[in-house]
Design a protein around this motif. Sequence first.
Motif, PDB file in Angstrom:
ATOM      1  N   ARG A  36       0.830  -1.199   0.000  1.00 34.32           N
ATOM      2  CA  ARG A  36       0.000   0.000   0.000  1.00 34.32           C
ATOM      3  C   ARG A  36       0.863   1.248   0.000  1.00 34.32           C
ATOM      4  N   ILE A  37       0.250   2.378  -0.364  1.00 24.42           N
ATOM      5  CA  ILE A  37       0.876   3.678  -0.116  1.00 24.42           C
ATOM      6  C   ILE A  37      -0.060   4.431   0.815  1.00 24.42           C
ATOM      7  N   ARG A  86      13.785   2.582   8.688  1.00 23.99           N
ATOM      8  CA  ARG A  86      14.067   2.183   7.308  1.00 23.99           C
ATOM      9  C   ARG A  86      13.457   3.187   6.333  1.00 23.99           C
ATOM     10  N   ALA A  87      13.621   4.465   6.645  1.00 22.14           N
ATOM     11  CA  ALA A  87      13.008   5.514   5.838  1.00 22.14           C
ATOM     12  C   ALA A  87      13.671   5.596   4.469  1.00 22.14           C
ATOM     13  N   VAL A  88      12.879   6.033   3.488  1.00 27.27           N
ATOM     14  CA  VAL A  88      13.431   6.341   2.181  1.00 27.27           C
ATOM     15  C   VAL A  88      13.669   7.849   2.188  1.00 27.27           C
ATOM     16  N   LEU A  89      14.936   8.254   2.189  1.00 30.67           N
ATOM     17  CA  LEU A  89      15.227   9.683   2.291  1.00 30.67           C
ATOM     18  C   LEU A  89      15.273  10.300   0.895  1.00 30.67           C
ATOM     19  N   VAL A  90      14.465  11.324   0.704  1.00 34.43           N
ATOM     20  CA  VAL A  90      14.424  11.937  -0.631  1.00 34.43           C
ATOM     21  C   VAL A  90      14.738  13.429  -0.555  1.00 34.43           C
ATOM     22  N   LEU A 115      11.690   5.852  -5.200  1.00 38.51           N
ATOM     23  CA  LEU A 115      10.578   5.348  -4.382  1.00 38.51           C
ATOM     24  C   LEU A 115      10.067   4.018  -4.924  1.00 38.51           C
ATOM     25  N   ALA A 116       9.920   3.954  -6.242  1.00 37.19           N
ATOM     26  CA  ALA A 116       9.414   2.716  -6.841  1.00 37.19           C
ATOM     27  C   ALA A 116      10.368   1.565  -6.553  1.00 37.19           C
ATOM     28  N   GLU A 117      11.650   1.868  -6.613  1.00 39.03           N
ATOM     29  CA  GLU A 117      12.639   0.840  -6.347  1.00 39.03           C
ATOM     30  C   GLU A 117      12.590   0.393  -4.893  1.00 39.03           C
ATOM     31  N   ALA A 118      12.417   1.382  -3.984  1.00 39.97           N
ATOM     32  CA  ALA A 118      12.356   1.067  -2.561  1.00 39.97           C
ATOM     33  C   ALA A 118      11.149   0.188  -2.252  1.00 39.97           C
ATOM     34  N   MET A 119      10.064   0.357  -2.999  1.00 39.77           N
ATOM     35  CA  MET A 119       8.862  -0.438  -2.750  1.00 39.77           C
ATOM     36  C   MET A 119       9.054  -1.878  -3.195  1.00 39.77           C
ATOM     37  N   LEU A 149       3.815   8.511  -8.748  1.00 37.87           N
ATOM     38  CA  LEU A 149       4.041   7.242  -8.066  1.00 37.87           C
ATOM     39  C   LEU A 149       2.879   6.286  -8.318  1.00 37.87           C
ATOM     40  N   ALA A 150       1.644   6.840  -8.266  1.00 41.53           N
ATOM     41  CA  ALA A 150       0.451   6.017  -8.491  1.00 41.53           C
ATOM     42  C   ALA A 150       0.470   5.458  -9.910  1.00 41.53           C
ATOM     43  N   HIS A 151       0.963   6.264 -10.857  1.00 43.55           N
ATOM     44  CA  HIS A 151       1.060   5.821 -12.235  1.00 43.55           C
ATOM     45  C   HIS A 151       2.052   4.689 -12.380  1.00 43.55           C
ATOM     46  N   ARG A 152       3.173   4.829 -11.660  1.00 46.42           N
ATOM     47  CA  ARG A 152       4.232   3.837 -11.744  1.00 46.42           C
ATOM     48  C   ARG A 152       3.791   2.513 -11.135  1.00 46.42           C
TER      49      ARG A 152
END
Lengths: 218, 334
Positions: A36-37, A86-90, A115-119, A149-152
Motif C-alpha cells: 500500500r501507499i 528504514r526511511a526512504v530519504l528523498v 521510491l518505486a525501487e524502494a517499494m 508514483l500512483a502511475h508507476r
Amino acid sequence: MSAGIHPLAGVIAALARGISGVQARWIGCRPEAKQRIYFANHTSHLDFVVLWSALPAEVRARTRPVAAKDYWEKGVRAYLAQRVFRAVLVHRGGVAQPGGNAAGFGEARMVIDQLAEAMGETESLIFFPEGTRGTGEMIAPFRSGLYHLAHRKPEVELVPVYIENLGRILPKGEVLPVPLICLLTFGPPMHIAETEEKRSFLDRACAAVNALRRKGQS
Amino acid sequence: MSAGSLNYPAVQAALTGWVLHVKDLQLASLFCGVLGVLILASVIGSLLKKTARSDAARATIDNLNARTRAWWKMCAIFALTLLIGQIGTLILFALLSLLALREYITLIPTRRGDHRTLIWTFFVITPLQYYLIGIQWYGFFAIMIPAVVFLFIPTRIAMTGDTEHFLERAAKIQFGIMICLYCLSYAPALLMLRIPGFEGHDARLLFYLVLVAQMADVLKYTWGKLFGRHKIVPHVSPNKTWEGFLGGVLTATALGSALWWITPFTPLQAAGMSLVIALLGAAGGLVMSAIKRDAQVKDFGAMIEGHGGILDRIDSLCFAAPIFFHLVRYFFVP
C-alpha cells in the motif's frame, strides 16, 4: 529488499505510541500486510513516526516512511531514519516542484524511480503529498509526486490517512512536544484511473484525506 | 543487612512507615473485601454472558465484562501504590492528572500561541502541585492554582501576541487545570491531614474516598441498567436516570456508613460524608458529560477498556475530592 528489523524498532514504536497516545481508527480498510501507499496530511516532523508506530507490528515491518533528506540525514536522526524506521530519504526539491521546470523535472523523476525501487514487490510506503508541513488547519494542495508514483505502481492500494492533532503536539518551530492525544483515521483505499488527469487525481486524493476529519473538529 | 545502615533516621523512618503500612490489617482486610467483590463481579459477568440472547444485550454484557477486567487492573495499581506509600500515591495521582489533562486539552480547540502555556502546564505546574503535597506545604498547595496559575496563564498567552479567542482560550485552559489537576490533587492531599487519634492511617481516608466515589459510580450504573426509566437530563447524557441516581446515591451512602470503622468518623458522620461524595460524584459525571456533548464525543479517550478515557473514570473523584478534603479538614483537624 528489507535490511531486517532493528531490535529497537518495537521499543521506539511503543515509546511513540505512549507519548502521542495515538488512537488509530480503521474506517475504510483493515490493517493488512498488503502493498500500500499510505498518504496523509503533514503537520509535524513526528507525523511518519507516529503513523509508523500505530501500524500493527507485522504491517510495520513492511512499511517504509518517505522523509526529507535534509532533516533526517545527520547524526542520531540519520541512524534512526536509516536503521530503525528504514526511511526512504528523498530530496525535498525533487517531488516538490509543482509546475516542474526542466531541472526540477529530472530530479523529480529520479525521486519517483527511487521510491518505486524502494517499494519493490512487497514494501508499503508512508507518503506526505503536501511535501511540506502545514499549519494543521488547512491541507495544502497536493504536489504531483503521488500522481507519478500512483502511475508507476497502479496495482498498489492508495490509503488516505488523516492525522489529527500532531500539529498541536509539535508545531512547526517548537522543540518540546505537548503530550496530547493524536488520532489517525484510515480511509477506504483508492486507485488511479487509467486516463485520469493529474490535477483531478490530486484533488480527489486531497478530498479523500479531508473527508476523514471528525465532525465538530475545525 | 548491616546494622549500621539502620542508624540513618530517614531509612529507619521509611522502614517503620512501610512496616506500619503493611501491618495496617484493617486496610488489608478492605482490599480483601474489594478482591471478593471483583471475583463476584467476574463470576456474575461470565454467567450473564451465557444467558444473553439479543445482540444489544450481548453488547451490554461484553462492555460490562470489559469494565470488570479494567477494574481488576485499576484496583491492582491502586493497591500497589498505597503499599509503596506516599511517594507511590503522589506519582500515581500526578500521572492521572497528566493523562486527564491530555484528554481534556485534546478535545478543546487550542491554538499555536498556546503551545508554550501548555508546556508549562504539563511539565512545570503539574509536578509542582504534587511536589507541594510531598513537602506538606498546605498554604501554597491550596492557592497556587486558583491564584498564581490563574494569573500566569492569561499573561503567558498574551505574551505570544495571538489574541484571537483570547479569553476563551485562557478560560478553557484554566478550567482544565482546575478540574484535572487542582481538584484531583486534593485526593492524595488527604495524606497531609493530621487528625488526632488517627495518626499513621491517612491512607485509609484516601482509600475511603476513592472506594465510595467509585462504588457510587458502579452502583449508579447498576441501578440504572436494572431499573432505569426516567432520564434526568436526556440532552446531556441518555444513560443517567433518576432510578440509577437515587439507587446509586443511597446504596453508596449505606456502604460508606458501613465502613465508618476505618475512618475517624462516627457512623452518622460517615453517612453524611459518603452522601456528599456520592452527590458530588454525580455532579462531576454530569458536568463532564456536558463538556463531551458540547465537543460531540462520547468518551474523553480510550485508555481504559470499556470505560473510555481516564477522565471518564475519575470525573466523580475530581468533584468529590476537594469538598471531602475541606470537610475533613474543617471538622476533624484542630
